[in-house]
Design an enzyme around this catalytic site. Structure first.
Site, PDB file in Angstrom:
ATOM      1  N   GLN A 163       0.825  -1.221   0.000  1.00  0.00           N
ATOM      2  CA  GLN A 163       0.000   0.000   0.000  1.00  0.00           C
ATOM      3  C   GLN A 163       0.859   1.271   0.000  1.00  0.00           C
ATOM      4  O   GLN A 163       0.345   2.361  -0.208  1.00  0.00           O
ATOM      5  CB  GLN A 163      -0.970   0.003   1.186  1.00  0.00           C
ATOM      6  CG  GLN A 163      -2.038  -1.095   1.067  1.00  0.00           C
ATOM      7  CD  GLN A 163      -2.987  -1.078   2.241  1.00  0.00           C
ATOM      8  OE1 GLN A 163      -2.701  -1.648   3.286  1.00  0.00           O
ATOM      9  NE2 GLN A 163      -4.113  -0.408   2.084  1.00  0.00           N
ATOM     10  N   LEU A 192      -7.415   1.663   3.134  1.00  0.00           N
ATOM     11  CA  LEU A 192      -6.740   2.947   2.914  1.00  0.00           C
ATOM     12  C   LEU A 192      -6.426   3.162   1.432  1.00  0.00           C
ATOM     13  O   LEU A 192      -6.193   4.292   1.016  1.00  0.00           O
ATOM     14  CB  LEU A 192      -5.459   3.015   3.756  1.00  0.00           C
ATOM     15  CG  LEU A 192      -5.686   2.940   5.278  1.00  0.00           C
ATOM     16  CD1 LEU A 192      -4.358   2.963   6.023  1.00  0.00           C
ATOM     17  CD2 LEU A 192      -6.593   4.073   5.759  1.00  0.00           C
TER      18      LEU A 192
HETATM   19  O1  K1U Z   1      -5.347  -2.328   4.921  1.00  0.00           O
HETATM   20  C1  K1U Z   1      -5.950  -1.279   5.001  1.00  0.00           C
HETATM   21  O2  K1U Z   1      -6.372  -0.736   3.996  1.00  0.00           O
HETATM   22  C2  K1U Z   1      -6.224  -0.685   6.349  1.00  0.00           C
HETATM   23  C3  K1U Z   1      -7.651  -0.892   6.822  1.00  0.00           C
HETATM   24  C4  K1U Z   1      -7.711  -2.160   7.653  1.00  0.00           C
HETATM   25  C5  K1U Z   1      -9.069  -2.667   7.977  1.00  0.00           C
HETATM   26  C6  K1U Z   1     -10.007  -1.934   8.635  1.00  0.00           C
HETATM   27  C7  K1U Z   1     -11.251  -2.453   8.941  1.00  0.00           C
HETATM   28  C8  K1U Z   1     -11.560  -3.712   8.595  1.00  0.00           C
HETATM   29  C9  K1U Z   1     -10.640  -4.431   7.913  1.00  0.00           C
HETATM   30  C10 K1U Z   1      -9.393  -3.920   7.619  1.00  0.00           C
HETATM   31  C11 K1U Z   1      -8.057   0.301   7.653  1.00  0.00           C
HETATM   32  O3  K1U Z   1      -7.472   0.584   8.642  1.00  0.00           O
HETATM   33  S1  K1U Z   1      -9.391   1.229   7.096  1.00  0.00           S
HETATM   34  C12 K1U Z   1      -9.592   2.502   8.355  1.00  0.00           C
HETATM   35  C13 K1U Z   1     -10.278   2.007   9.572  1.00  0.00           C
HETATM   36  O4  K1U Z   1     -10.966   1.016   9.517  1.00  0.00           O
HETATM   37  C14 K1U Z   1     -10.142   2.709  10.856  1.00  0.00           C
HETATM   38  C15 K1U Z   1      -9.505   3.912  10.950  1.00  0.00           C
HETATM   39  C16 K1U Z   1      -9.387   4.540  12.187  1.00  0.00           C
HETATM   40  C17 K1U Z   1      -9.915   3.980  13.311  1.00  0.00           C
HETATM   41  C18 K1U Z   1     -10.576   2.757  13.209  1.00  0.00           C
HETATM   42  C19 K1U Z   1     -10.688   2.117  11.992  1.00  0.00           C
HETATM   43 ZN    ZN Z   2      -6.790  -2.443   2.652  1.00  0.00          ZN
END
Ligand code: K1U
Ligand code: ZN
Length: 173
Positions: free
Chosen positions: A51, A95
């Site tokens: 990423q 992300l």
């Molecule tokens: O891999 C990525 O793109 C990161 C992704 C991971 C993820 C989150 C939720 C479920 C599955 C995988 C993220 O972090 S998205 C952002 C997010 O969920 C978040 C941001 C701040 C606080 C809490 C959650």
């Molecule tokens: Zn992801």
């Protein structure tokens, strides 16, 4: 530590299968530091090296519940060694696909193995957000995105939206 730019859909790098890390070097330690900085800045709870454009099997995660109590994790060459038959639905984000969230069904609990930055092999069981997050991140290492679990209609819609946004950016509009 450096905040690195995120690779965004439809960048083809997101479909690469990342290479295992052979040796933990200063370069890998710097990569992990930059990944944590980039993940906290986003903010996110996980990040795979691809990423930020690096096709190596390195993942960072922090699924701690309180904001002022960071629990950073660095996973080198992580793999799922067991998954429960029971499933659970979680609303996922990515992300690399900003501001798009959808429910995805995955195994409720998993056991995963990885190498720490200190070179120890660690096996750990995960449930809830950690289970979802580690599966999402290991998918990234294999070029899989959470939108691959959605219907073709939903996936095509989101890919088209991000392709148009990328075109607008190139055109400067
Ligand atoms: O891999 C990525 O793109 C990161 C992704 C991971 C993820 C989150 C939720 C479920 C599955 C995988 C993220 O972090 S998205 C952002 C997010 O969920 C978040 C941001 C701040 C606080 C809490 C959650
Ligand atoms: Zn992801």
């Amino acid at each position: 530590m450096t905040i690195r730019p995120l690779v965004i859909l439809p960048d083809p790098k997101l479909r690469l299968v990342s290479e295992p890390v052979a040796t933990i070097t200063d370069e890998i330690r710097k990569l992990a530091d930059d990944m944590l900085e980039t993940m906290y800045d986003a903010p996110g709870v996980g990040l795979a090296a691809i990423q930020i454009g690096v096709p190596l099997r390195v993942v960072t995660m922090d699924v701690s519940k309180t904001e002022n109590e960071h629990q950073p994790m660095v996973l080198i060459n992580p793999e799922i060694v067991w998954a429960s038959d029971e499933k659970r639905v979680y609303e996922e984000g990515c992300l690399s696909i900003p501001e798009y969230y959808e429910e995805v069904e995955r195994p409720d609990r998993v056991r995963f193995r990885y190498m720490s930055l200190q070179g120890e092999t660690i096996e750990q069981e995960a449930a809830e957000l950690m289970a979802t997050c580690v599966q999402h991140e290991i998918d990234h290492l294999n070029g899989i995105l959470f939108i691959d679990y959605l219907s073709k209609l939903k996936r095509d819609r989101v890919v088209t939206k991000f392709k148009k946004a990328a075109k607008r950016e190139v055109g400067g509009a």
